[in-house]
Write a protein that holds these residues in place. Structure first.
Motif, mmCIF file in Angstrom:
data_model
loop_
_atom_site.group_PDB
_atom_site.id
_atom_site.type_symbol
_atom_site.label_atom_id
_atom_site.label_comp_id
_atom_site.label_asym_id
_atom_site.label_seq_id
_atom_site.Cartn_x
_atom_site.Cartn_y
_atom_site.Cartn_z
ATOM 1 N N SER A 17 44.338 102.586 68.993
ATOM 2 C CA SER A 17 44.911 103.871 69.416
ATOM 3 C C SER A 17 45.334 103.880 70.877
ATOM 4 N N MET A 18 44.774 102.966 71.633
ATOM 5 C CA MET A 18 45.055 102.926 73.073
ATOM 6 C C MET A 18 46.557 102.797 73.349
ATOM 7 N N ALA A 19 47.209 101.832 72.705
ATOM 8 C CA ALA A 19 48.645 101.623 72.967
ATOM 9 C C ALA A 19 49.444 102.850 72.523
ATOM 10 N N ASP A 20 49.060 103.451 71.390
ATOM 11 C CA ASP A 20 49.764 104.665 70.943
ATOM 12 C C ASP A 20 49.659 105.749 72.014
ATOM 13 N N ASN A 21 48.435 105.963 72.510
ATOM 14 C CA ASN A 21 48.231 107.046 73.482
ATOM 15 C C ASN A 21 48.972 106.804 74.787
ATOM 16 N N VAL A 22 48.928 105.555 75.259
ATOM 17 C CA VAL A 22 49.592 105.253 76.536
ATOM 18 C C VAL A 22 51.112 105.293 76.354
ATOM 19 N N SER A 23 51.581 104.828 75.200
ATOM 20 C CA SER A 23 53.039 104.757 74.995
ATOM 21 C C SER A 23 53.673 106.152 74.996
ATOM 22 N N VAL A 24 52.918 107.162 74.571
ATOM 23 C CA VAL A 24 53.448 108.535 74.567
ATOM 24 C C VAL A 24 53.894 108.942 75.976
ATOM 25 N N ASN A 25 53.130 108.491 76.987
ATOM 26 C CA ASN A 25 53.462 108.864 78.370
ATOM 27 C C ASN A 25 54.466 107.915 79.025
ATOM 28 N N HIS A 26 54.771 106.800 78.344
ATOM 29 C CA HIS A 26 55.678 105.809 78.941
ATOM 30 C C HIS A 26 56.710 105.347 77.916
ATOM 31 N N PRO A 27 57.644 106.237 77.565
ATOM 32 C CA PRO A 27 58.607 105.898 76.512
ATOM 33 C C PRO A 27 59.532 104.742 76.883
ATOM 34 N N ASP A 28 59.628 104.457 78.199
ATOM 35 C CA ASP A 28 60.518 103.371 78.645
ATOM 36 C C ASP A 28 59.863 101.998 78.567
ATOM 37 N N VAL A 29 58.563 101.938 78.266
ATOM 38 C CA VAL A 29 57.866 100.652 78.179
ATOM 39 C C VAL A 29 57.793 100.236 76.709
ATOM 40 N N ASN A 30 58.075 98.967 76.452
ATOM 41 C CA ASN A 30 58.013 98.455 75.078
ATOM 42 C C ASN A 30 56.600 97.897 74.827
ATOM 43 N N PHE A 31 55.884 98.519 73.899
ATOM 44 C CA PHE A 31 54.516 98.088 73.598
ATOM 45 C C PHE A 31 54.517 97.175 72.381
ATOM 46 N N VAL A 32 54.037 95.949 72.550
ATOM 47 C CA VAL A 32 53.784 95.083 71.397
ATOM 48 C C VAL A 32 52.362 95.466 70.979
ATOM 49 N N LYS A 33 52.145 95.671 69.689
ATOM 50 C CA LYS A 33 50.878 96.309 69.312
ATOM 51 C C LYS A 33 49.992 95.479 68.381
ATOM 52 N N PRO A 34 49.524 94.308 68.841
ATOM 53 C CA PRO A 34 48.463 93.687 68.056
ATOM 54 C C PRO A 34 47.192 94.407 68.477
ATOM 55 N N CYS A 35 46.280 94.682 67.606
ATOM 56 C CA CYS A 35 45.105 95.430 68.045
ATOM 57 C C CYS A 35 44.019 95.299 66.996
ATOM 58 N N ASN A 36 42.820 95.717 67.364
ATOM 59 C CA ASN A 36 41.710 95.762 66.405
ATOM 60 C C ASN A 36 41.168 97.189 66.368
ATOM 61 N N LEU A 37 40.884 97.670 65.168
ATOM 62 C CA LEU A 37 40.359 99.041 65.025
ATOM 63 C C LEU A 37 38.868 99.082 65.307
ATOM 64 N N CYS A 38 38.409 100.105 66.004
ATOM 65 C CA CYS A 38 36.967 100.330 66.136
ATOM 66 C C CYS A 38 36.544 101.276 65.011
ATOM 67 N N PRO A 39 35.739 100.782 64.067
ATOM 68 C CA PRO A 39 35.369 101.634 62.932
ATOM 69 C C PRO A 39 34.533 102.835 63.348
ATOM 70 N N HIS A 40 33.864 102.710 64.499
ATOM 71 C CA HIS A 40 33.022 103.825 64.976
ATOM 72 C C HIS A 40 33.884 104.927 65.579
ATOM 73 N N MET A 41 34.807 104.527 66.434
ATOM 74 C CA MET A 41 35.708 105.521 67.036
ATOM 75 C C MET A 41 36.526 106.212 65.934
ATOM 76 N N LYS A 42 36.912 105.439 64.922
ATOM 77 C CA LYS A 42 37.779 105.996 63.881
ATOM 78 C C LYS A 42 37.045 106.949 62.931
ATOM 79 N N ARG A 43 35.724 107.065 63.090
ATOM 80 C CA ARG A 43 34.986 108.088 62.318
ATOM 81 C C ARG A 43 35.321 109.496 62.813
ATOM 82 N N ILE A 44 35.814 109.575 64.044
ATOM 83 C CA ILE A 44 36.109 110.896 64.611
ATOM 84 C C ILE A 44 37.538 111.290 64.210
#
Ligand code: 13P
Ligand code: SF4
Length: 327
Positions: free
Chosen positions: A263-290
């Motif tokens: 979710s980090m890249a999604d959240n940061v990309s919202v504030n920086h539309p001019d930056v191209n985010f390549v999004k390999p990532c790993n999900l935190c199953p604990h954070m995703k419970r919320i």
């Protein structure tokens, strides 16, 4: 309220996240977003959300967002009666320690952390016996019981500073082995580590980083210090979730990768539309419970309240307060 009224009222919020949430998904979130905004008023509550929350939480219902250090600092200042911690359990415990008169709610009690689960208070006592005289520096990703056995806490954003603030040649640093090794590489202080790992960051590999550079020429790679040292060695920059976010804002790389939770890249990309985010990532199953429905339910039912046993409260808080004073 009719579905169309809810959509109309939440339309400005959708504008914030439209780059990361497809229009077809928004109606699923809109009703909960509207209800949570109302419930916050009636319950006199604020929502503190970690950088790993999904964008509809992070950008649409949270009052305060940040890394572990920022959330701890901000929790102390909360005036509202209720704090909903949209993050994992140790973050809610830290908020409770620092602002004990508030009701602190976590939307899912099972939102844990592999690092916090890797060590007990008895383990800390054994480490002290094995390495007498060394101060115990404990990562905030730990239980209140473990913090209570420690001398001082640290976060990924201040670990080096905290280790060096003690003015000693050697420290015990718990429970993240990789954070300890990564800090040891930056300081003259010798660091004795524990073998705990973050189940999200330990999965990144140096081969993955090299493949990213080949596939995306010129990409800038930012890594969280919970990644293994051989991954950190391949990255361009290492820092806490807030440090990574600030780096993107400051340096405005044309193309960037954040080696951290999804979710980090999604959240940061919202504030920086001019930056191209390549999004390999790993999900935190604990954070995703919320989730939004669980935050809504937490505010409707005023559960789950986070409490800390009375005998742990003062010693655990001392470790966190020493950290805040030293950073
Ligand atoms: P930050 O303090 O960098 O936000 O890290 C918290 C965490 O859980 C990282 O996995
Ligand atoms: Fe714990 Fe890792 Fe999840 Fe952070 S990302 S909460 S360190 S398991």
């Amino acid at each position: 309220m009719s579905a169309s009224t809810v959509l109309e009222r939440t339309a400005p919020l959708y504008q914030r996240v439209k780059s990361v949430i497809p229009p077809i998904e928004w109606p699923v979130f809109a009703d909960d977003v509207e209800a949570i905004l109302e419930l916050k008023k009636t319950r006199n509550a604020v929502i503190l959300a970690h950088n790993y929350m999904t964008p509809e939480i992070f950008h649409c219902v949270a009052d305060i967002v940040g890394d572990s250090l920022a959330l701890a600092r901000e929790a102390m200042k909360v005036d509202a009666e209720v704090i909903v911690l949209a993050g994992v359990h140790f973050m809610a415990e830290t908020a409770k320690m620092l602002n004990p008169s508030k009701k602190v709610l976590i939307p899912d009690l099972e939102a844990g952390c592999s690092l916090a689960a890797s060590i007990t208070a008895a383990d800390v006592r054994l480490m002290r016996e094995k390495f007498p005289g060394r101060p115990v520096v404990t990562y905030v990703n730990s239980s209140a019981a473990v913090k209570a056995e420690s001398d001082i806490c640290c976060t990924s954003g201040n670990a080096k500073k905290i280790v060096e603030s003690l003015g000693v040649p050697e420290v015990i640093m718990l429970p993240d082995e990789y954070l300890a090794q990564n800090i040891a590489a930056q300081t003259k202080v010798k660091v004795i580590a524990w073998a705990g790992h973050c189940e999200v960051h330990e999965r990144f590999t140096p081969a993955e980083v090299r493949a990213l550079r080949t596939d995306h020429p010129g990409v800038i790679i930012l890594a969280h210090p919970e990644c293994p040292p051989d991954v950190i060695a391949e990255a361009d920059y290492t820092g806490s979730t807030a440090d990574m976010s600030n780096y993107v804002g400051r340096e405005k790389p044309a193309r960037v990768v954040l080696l951290t939770e999804c979710s980090m890249a999604d959240n940061v990309s919202v504030n920086h539309p001019d930056v191209n985010f390549v999004k390999p990532c790993n999900l935190c199953p604990h954070m995703k419970r919320i989730t939004l429905p669980k935050i809504r339910r937490a505010l409707e039912t005023m559960t789950h309240e986070v409490t800390i046993p009375a005998e742990l409260m003062d010693p655990a808080r001392r470790s966190v307060e020493r950290m805040l004073a030293a950073s």
